[in-house]
Design a protein around this motif. Structure first.
Motif, PDB file in Angstrom:
ATOM      1  N   VAL A  14      45.790  39.015  42.484  1.00  0.00           N
ATOM      2  CA  VAL A  14      44.759  39.909  41.961  1.00  0.00           C
ATOM      3  C   VAL A  14      45.420  40.825  40.936  1.00  0.00           C
ATOM      4  O   VAL A  14      46.647  40.959  40.913  1.00  0.00           O
ATOM      5  N   LYS A  15      44.605  41.444  40.124  1.00  0.00           N
ATOM      6  CA  LYS A  15      45.123  42.344  39.088  1.00  0.00           C
ATOM      7  C   LYS A  15      44.630  43.756  39.363  1.00  0.00           C
ATOM      8  O   LYS A  15      43.436  43.965  39.625  1.00  0.00           O
ATOM      9  N   LEU A  16      45.538  44.726  39.319  1.00  0.00           N
ATOM     10  CA  LEU A  16      45.167  46.129  39.505  1.00  0.00           C
ATOM     11  C   LEU A  16      44.519  46.636  38.220  1.00  0.00           C
ATOM     12  O   LEU A  16      45.117  46.544  37.143  1.00  0.00           O
ATOM     13  N   ILE A  17      43.296  47.137  38.352  1.00  0.00           N
ATOM     14  CA  ILE A  17      42.558  47.632  37.187  1.00  0.00           C
ATOM     15  C   ILE A  17      42.129  49.077  37.428  1.00  0.00           C
ATOM     16  O   ILE A  17      42.021  49.523  38.568  1.00  0.00           O
ATOM     17  N   LEU A  63      39.510  40.288  41.142  1.00  0.00           N
ATOM     18  CA  LEU A  63      39.681  38.956  41.716  1.00  0.00           C
ATOM     19  C   LEU A  63      39.595  37.852  40.668  1.00  0.00           C
ATOM     20  O   LEU A  63      39.689  36.672  41.003  1.00  0.00           O
ATOM     21  N   GLY A  64      39.410  38.213  39.402  1.00  0.00           N
ATOM     22  CA  GLY A  64      39.262  37.197  38.365  1.00  0.00           C
ATOM     23  C   GLY A  64      37.966  36.437  38.578  1.00  0.00           C
ATOM     24  O   GLY A  64      36.902  37.031  38.750  1.00  0.00           O
ATOM     25  N   ASP A 141      49.208  45.373  36.703  1.00  0.00           N
ATOM     26  CA  ASP A 141      50.126  44.626  37.576  1.00  0.00           C
ATOM     27  C   ASP A 141      49.356  43.557  38.349  1.00  0.00           C
ATOM     28  O   ASP A 141      48.229  43.793  38.802  1.00  0.00           O
ATOM     29  N   THR A 142      49.994  42.399  38.490  1.00  0.00           N
ATOM     30  CA  THR A 142      49.464  41.363  39.368  1.00  0.00           C
ATOM     31  C   THR A 142      50.149  41.517  40.710  1.00  0.00           C
ATOM     32  O   THR A 142      51.378  41.601  40.782  1.00  0.00           O
ATOM     33  N   ILE A 143      49.343  41.637  41.753  1.00  0.00           N
ATOM     34  CA  ILE A 143      49.875  41.749  43.101  1.00  0.00           C
ATOM     35  C   ILE A 143      49.231  40.655  43.943  1.00  0.00           C
ATOM     36  O   ILE A 143      48.308  39.984  43.498  1.00  0.00           O
ATOM     37  N   GLN A 158      43.151  32.154  43.047  1.00  0.00           N
ATOM     38  CA  GLN A 158      44.403  31.561  42.604  1.00  0.00           C
ATOM     39  C   GLN A 158      45.454  31.926  43.636  1.00  0.00           C
ATOM     40  O   GLN A 158      45.779  33.093  43.799  1.00  0.00           O
ATOM     41  N   HIS A 159      45.974  30.928  44.332  1.00  0.00           N
ATOM     42  CA  HIS A 159      46.966  31.216  45.371  1.00  0.00           C
ATOM     43  C   HIS A 159      48.324  31.429  44.744  1.00  0.00           C
ATOM     44  O   HIS A 159      48.663  30.830  43.738  1.00  0.00           O
TER      45      HIS A 159
END
Length: 160
Positions: A14-17, A63-64, A141-143, A158-159
């Motif tokens: 996931v990406k922090l936005i 979550l894209g 950041d992608t976490i 996306q795993h």
């Protein structure tokens, strides 16, 4: 989180936005006089939730193209009157886990019920998470996160 004896999803990215910054109180457009979580967390604790050490702000996780849906909440608080000048709100919660820079953190999905929320709605592919303070975490950041399949259904992730 393993004390909950849950069936976990695989880890996914996931990406922090940036969010509205209402929960943390950093927004200039905040109607509450301080962060909403500063007011809510003590009340959640009074309801028996283990939130004493959590940071009073949310992580907004994009979550894209993935989607999430509640199977059932881990905990629900209905009609909580947390601010004297606004109507009561209902909240759903689920434990989750996140990793950042090789460190795992126990956290919780925080979901103010849109039916009782006065504004600042999230997009359908954004979840809000509350956790302890995580040093070095920045917007963009992608976490990695995983959720209990007992409470949350996630599709199209996306795993990682």
């Amino acid at each position: 989180m393993n004390e909950y004896k849950l069936t976990w999803s695989s880890w996914f990215n996931v990406k922090l936005i940036p969010g509205y910054q209402i929960a943390s109180g950093k927004s200039n457009d905040n109607p509450y006089g301080c962060g909403s979580l500063q007011l809510q967390l003590p009340l959640f604790c009074q309801q028996g939730l283990p939130f004493e050490s959590l940071f009073a702000g949310t992580l907004n996780l994009d979550l894209g193209s993935a989607t999430f849906r509640w199977s059932k909440p881990w905990k629900a608080i209905t009609e909580l009157q947390w601010h004297r000048d606004f109507p009561a709100e209902s909240f759903l919660f689920s434990p989750c886990e996140i990793t950042h820079s090789g460190q795992r953190y126990s956290a919780f999905i925080y979901y103010p019920d849109p039916a009782t929320k006065i504004g600042h709605f999230q997009s359908s592919n954004t979840i809000e998470v509350i956790s302890t303070f995580i040093p070095g975490l920045n917007y963009g950041d992608t976490i990695k996160v995983r959720v209990p399949l007992d409470y949350i259904e996630v599709a199209g992730v996306q795993h990682g």
